[in-house]
Design a protein around this motif. Structure first.
Motif, short mmCIF file in Angstrom:
data_model
loop_
_atom_site.label_atom_id
_atom_site.label_comp_id
_atom_site.label_asym_id
_atom_site.label_seq_id
_atom_site.Cartn_x
_atom_site.Cartn_y
_atom_site.Cartn_z
N PHE A 75 0.83 -1.20 0.00
CA PHE A 75 0.00 0.00 0.00
C PHE A 75 0.86 1.26 0.00
CE2 PHE A 75 -3.65 -2.65 1.43
CZ PHE A 75 -4.59 -2.16 0.54
N ALA A 76 1.96 1.23 0.75
CA ALA A 76 2.85 2.39 0.79
C ALA A 76 3.45 2.65 -0.58
CB ALA A 76 3.96 2.15 1.82
N PHE A 77 3.82 1.59 -1.30
CA PHE A 77 4.39 1.75 -2.64
C PHE A 77 3.35 2.31 -3.61
CE2 PHE A 77 5.57 0.11 -6.87
CZ PHE A 77 6.82 0.69 -6.98
N MET A 78 2.11 1.85 -3.47
CA MET A 78 1.05 2.37 -4.33
C MET A 78 0.85 3.86 -4.11
SD MET A 78 -1.67 -0.79 -3.90
CE MET A 78 -2.98 0.12 -4.70
N MET A 79 0.90 4.29 -2.86
CA MET A 79 0.74 5.71 -2.57
C MET A 79 1.98 6.50 -3.01
SD MET A 79 -1.11 5.48 1.15
CE MET A 79 -2.65 4.54 1.30
N VAL A 91 -4.35 9.09 5.01
CA VAL A 91 -4.98 9.59 6.24
C VAL A 91 -5.89 8.53 6.84
CG1 VAL A 91 -6.57 11.30 7.18
CG2 VAL A 91 -4.85 11.99 5.51
N ILE A 92 -6.65 7.84 5.99
CA ILE A 92 -7.58 6.81 6.48
C ILE A 92 -6.81 5.68 7.16
CG2 ILE A 92 -9.21 5.03 5.75
CD1 ILE A 92 -10.15 6.96 3.57
N PHE A 93 -5.73 5.24 6.53
CA PHE A 93 -4.95 4.15 7.10
C PHE A 93 -4.27 4.55 8.41
CE2 PHE A 93 -4.71 2.16 2.73
CZ PHE A 93 -5.41 1.03 3.09
N PHE A 94 -3.82 5.80 8.47
CA PHE A 94 -3.07 6.23 9.66
C PHE A 94 -3.98 6.68 10.79
CE2 PHE A 94 -0.30 9.19 12.07
CZ PHE A 94 0.70 8.28 12.39
N LEU A 95 -5.26 6.94 10.50
CA LEU A 95 -6.19 7.46 11.51
C LEU A 95 -6.22 6.61 12.78
CD1 LEU A 95 -8.21 9.73 12.04
CD2 LEU A 95 -10.00 8.26 11.09
N PRO A 96 -6.26 5.25 12.70
CA PRO A 96 -6.30 4.47 13.95
C PRO A 96 -5.10 4.71 14.85
CG PRO A 96 -6.90 3.10 12.08
CD PRO A 96 -6.40 4.40 11.52
N CYS A 152 -5.47 -6.51 14.65
CA CYS A 152 -4.08 -6.05 14.57
C CYS A 152 -3.74 -5.54 13.18
CB CYS A 152 -3.13 -7.19 14.95
SG CYS A 152 -3.18 -7.65 16.70
N LEU A 153 -4.27 -6.21 12.16
CA LEU A 153 -4.05 -5.77 10.79
C LEU A 153 -4.74 -4.45 10.53
CD1 LEU A 153 -2.94 -6.43 7.95
CD2 LEU A 153 -5.09 -7.61 7.49
N TRP A 154 -5.98 -4.34 10.97
CA TRP A 154 -6.78 -3.13 10.75
C TRP A 154 -6.17 -1.93 11.45
CZ3 TRP A 154 -10.30 -0.88 14.57
CH2 TRP A 154 -11.07 0.17 14.07
N ALA A 155 -5.73 -2.11 12.69
CA ALA A 155 -5.22 -0.99 13.48
C ALA A 155 -3.74 -0.74 13.24
CB ALA A 155 -5.46 -1.25 14.96
N GLY A 156 -2.98 -1.76 12.80
CA GLY A 156 -1.54 -1.62 12.71
C GLY A 156 -1.00 -1.27 11.34
N ILE A 157 -1.82 -1.42 10.30
CA ILE A 157 -1.32 -1.22 8.95
C ILE A 157 -0.89 0.23 8.72
CG2 ILE A 157 -3.61 -0.74 7.99
CD1 ILE A 157 -2.75 -2.22 5.48
N GLY A 158 -1.57 1.18 9.37
CA GLY A 158 -1.25 2.58 9.15
C GLY A 158 0.12 2.97 9.65
N TYR A 159 0.52 2.45 10.81
CA TYR A 159 1.83 2.79 11.37
C TYR A 159 2.95 2.29 10.47
CZ TYR A 159 5.72 2.88 14.69
OH TYR A 159 6.93 3.11 15.30
N ASP A 160 2.86 1.02 10.06
CA ASP A 160 3.88 0.47 9.17
C ASP A 160 3.87 1.18 7.82
OD1 ASP A 160 4.32 -1.21 11.25
OD2 ASP A 160 3.80 -3.06 10.22
N LEU A 161 2.68 1.51 7.35
CA LEU A 161 2.55 2.17 6.05
C LEU A 161 3.29 3.50 6.03
CD1 LEU A 161 -0.59 2.36 3.86
CD2 LEU A 161 0.58 4.48 4.44
N ILE A 162 3.17 4.29 7.08
CA ILE A 162 3.84 5.59 7.14
C ILE A 162 5.35 5.42 7.11
CG2 ILE A 162 4.27 7.59 8.60
CD1 ILE A 162 1.62 7.70 7.15
N LEU A 163 5.86 4.43 7.82
CA LEU A 163 7.31 4.19 7.84
C LEU A 163 7.81 3.78 6.45
CD1 LEU A 163 7.76 2.33 11.25
CD2 LEU A 163 8.20 4.74 10.73
N PHE A 164 7.08 2.87 5.81
CA PHE A 164 7.48 2.44 4.47
C PHE A 164 7.35 3.58 3.47
CE2 PHE A 164 6.57 -2.05 5.87
CZ PHE A 164 7.87 -2.49 5.73
N PHE A 165 6.29 4.36 3.61
CA PHE A 165 6.08 5.49 2.70
C PHE A 165 7.24 6.49 2.81
CE2 PHE A 165 4.15 9.63 1.62
CZ PHE A 165 3.72 9.35 0.33
#
Length: 284
Positions: A75-79, A91-96, A152-165
């Motif tokens: 997802f981070a690569f797509m963005m 924003v939606i992914f990181f909101l949690p 864990c997937l729903w709430a945690g994906i945003g944190y990892d996504l920001i780091l990868f992004f």
């Protein structure tokens, strides 16, 4: 000195002691606590609380490695490639991650409530309502731990996504432009260029995920309290319950913590060494 050195030394000492109600304090018992722990681990059935907790704690590590990290990275690569509405999805992914974990876990539990939750309403509407377990998603031993992982997937994906992004954004644009001129497609760019260049970020995420075997408990505690019958318990929850038992349980809690630290810490260091061999740091 007080909150780290003393605390850790005292934990080691407690693992060789037990509380004596007769003497009104802790007494030295040698390796008896470790002997009791080994009996708890190896002389009981596979449905025992300790066995289930150990299995779940190990599974959360593989879940992070094989599901959470890869999905977040994709997802981070797509963005990073500026897909439509990429900023909105970020924003939606990181909101949690900017809302209290307790609130998010509670919200997730309400979403899957078999009586009031919107997920059940949708399932009933499309004719799949019968798939809901009679005791609810969090009350059935076959689905309780799976629902913890979904949360864990729903709430945690945003944190990892920001780091990868952030890692993708540090890649010099001229490298990507050069790859395009050479005819590299999006997939080839991801595999051959972007992935190797974010190796330090990826290796850090893998190493951090490895330590979750020893620390994960809060999500399961709020969602299921480790139930039903220990189906969603973790090692940290076992330690927590031992501490709640009072002075008599603190020594066993210390024993469990010390023993599994001795087991898992070398494994984590081995994972770190292996990851650094496979994904060497790249300077650019």
């Amino acid at each position: 000195l007080i909150f780290w050195l003393y605390l850790n030394i005292d934990t080691v000492i407690l693992s060789f002691q037990t509380f004596s109600f007769k003497q009104g304090g802790y007494v030295f018992v040698g390796l008896r606590n470790y002997e009791d722990l080994f009996k708890w681990l190896f002389e009981r059935s596979p449905s025992d609380l300790m066995f289930l907790s150990l299995k779940n704690s190990i599974s959360i590590v593989f879940f992070n490695w094989l599901m959470l990290i890869p999905i977040s990275m994709i997802f981070a690569f797509m963005m990073y490639k500026k897909v439509a509405l990429g900023s909105v999805f970020r924003v939606i992914f990181f909101l949690p991650n900017i809302i209290s974990d307790v609130v998010m876990v509670t919200l997730f539990k309400l979403m899957f409530d078999p009586h009031l939750g919107p997920v059940q309403v949708i399932m009933d509407f499309i004719g799949l309502g019968g798939l809901t377990p009679k005791l609810g998603w969090f009350g059935d031993p076959n689905t309780a731990w799976g629902m913890v992982l979904v949360e864990c997937l729903w709430a945690g994906i945003g944190y990892d996504l920001i780091l990868f992004f952030s890692g993708f954004n540090r890649i010099p644009t001229e490298i990507s432009e050069s790859a395009k001129l050479d005819g590299a497609g999006v997939f080839r760019e991801f595999v051959s260029i972007s992935l190797p260049l974010i190796a330090p970020t990826l290796s850090t995420m893998i190493i951090l995920a490895s330590g979750s075997a020893l620390t994960f408990f809060m999500n399961a505690l709020i969602l299921t309290n480790g139930g039903p019958d220990g189906a969603s318990s973790t090692l940290m929850m076992v330690i927590l319950n031992q501490v709640k038992a009072g002075s008599a349980g603190i020594t066993m809690a210390s024993t469990i913590g010390i023993f599994f630290s001795i087991v898992f810490v070398p494994i984590i260091f081995f994972v770190r060494w292996l990851v650094e061999k496979i994904l060497p740091a790249v300077e650019y």
